[in-house]
Write a protein that holds these residues in place. Structure first.
Motif: not given
Length: 269
Positions: A72-78
């Motif tokens: 699963y591709p995690q969103l980065n903080a931004k």
């Protein structure tokens, strides 16, 4: 299948399932996790989801029904910040019906929202019949006008409705999504707020916009509301939330600022 089964060849006795169980259902035995208090299980699925070896299976939350997250591709903080901040309450909609399969996708994601003690218990009613939506607007307007307190509070909205023909209740949205719960269920409102918040965050991924139908809720949340009959809410259930949905007429170009963050850390002197 037993309530809990452990694959002894896979289990490494790390204890993660025991430590993460919110209701202390599991304990670590000589050969691995064991049931300590089955009656306390809230069927959250933590034990099966957290096992690094896929060694535990639980009848209430079967391993076969859990989705692997390894790729699963995690969103980065931004990306996460922009995603969350870009949600807007949409009050101008295209005169375009939303396919029912898209509306079902919205309520389907809503059911995955966190609920108190995993109680869930929220059902949904979708209204996309223009005549019923218009009838609900008239019922709410009549209520606002017949109640002096509400009439004073919503004077400006009533003027817009009568003088300019503005649908101040549902904003001409083609769809209204209602959350409902059992009349005696104490967590219906709280669970619905979480669930419909999930729905709102997911809506833009389908090209849709949404907005809480707050003025309609003034009447809809009343257990004696005439809207219950209009919307065919089953006897013994109550409306616990209302969100309108449709295709946005406009696209927002900028992120809006909020009040400055106000936060304190408590430190004992």
């Amino acid at each position: 299948m037993e309530l809990i089964t452990i694959d002894q060849e896979k289990c490494i006795q790390c204890g993660a399932c025991v430590k993460e169980c919110p209701s202390f259902v599991l304990s670590m035995g000589r050969t691995g996790p064991e049931i300590a208090a089955a009656q306390s299980c809230i069927a959250c699925g933590h034990c099966v989801a957290i096992c690094p070896q896929a060694a535990i299976d639980y009848k209430k939350t079967p391993l076969s029904k859990q989705l692997e997250l390894a790729d699963y591709p995690q969103l980065n903080a931004k990306e996460s910040e922009l995603f969350l901040r870009s949600r807007r309450s949409i009050r101008s909609y295209l005169e375009k019906a939303v396919p029912r399969e898209e509306l079902v996708k919205l309520v389907n994601i809503a059911r995955f929202a966190p609920t108190a003690s995993n109680s869930q218990s929220i059902s949904y009613v979708i209204i996309d019949d223009r005549k019923i939506l218009d009838a609900s607007v008239e019922i709410v307007i009549d209520k606002l006008e017949s109640d002096n307190t509400l009439k004073q509070r919503f004077t400006h909205y009533l003027n817009e409705y009568h003088e300019n023909g503005v649908d101040v209740i549902l904003r001409n949205a083609p769809s209204l999504i209602l959350a409902t719960a059992d009349m005696n269920f104490p967590r219906g409102r709280e669970n619905s707020i979480f669930s419909l918040a999930y729905l709102e965050l997911y809506a833009p991924t389908l090209g849709l916009g949404s907005c809480w139908a707050g003025i309609l809720e003034v009447l809809a949340l009343d257990i004696k509301s005439p809207l219950l009959k209009l919307f065919h809410i089953p006897e013994g259930r109550k409306i616990t939330g209302a969100v309108m949905a449709g295709y946005p007429q406009y696209k927002y170009k900028r992120l809006v600022e909020r009040n400055p963050l106000n936060v304190d850390f408590y430190e004992e002197i």
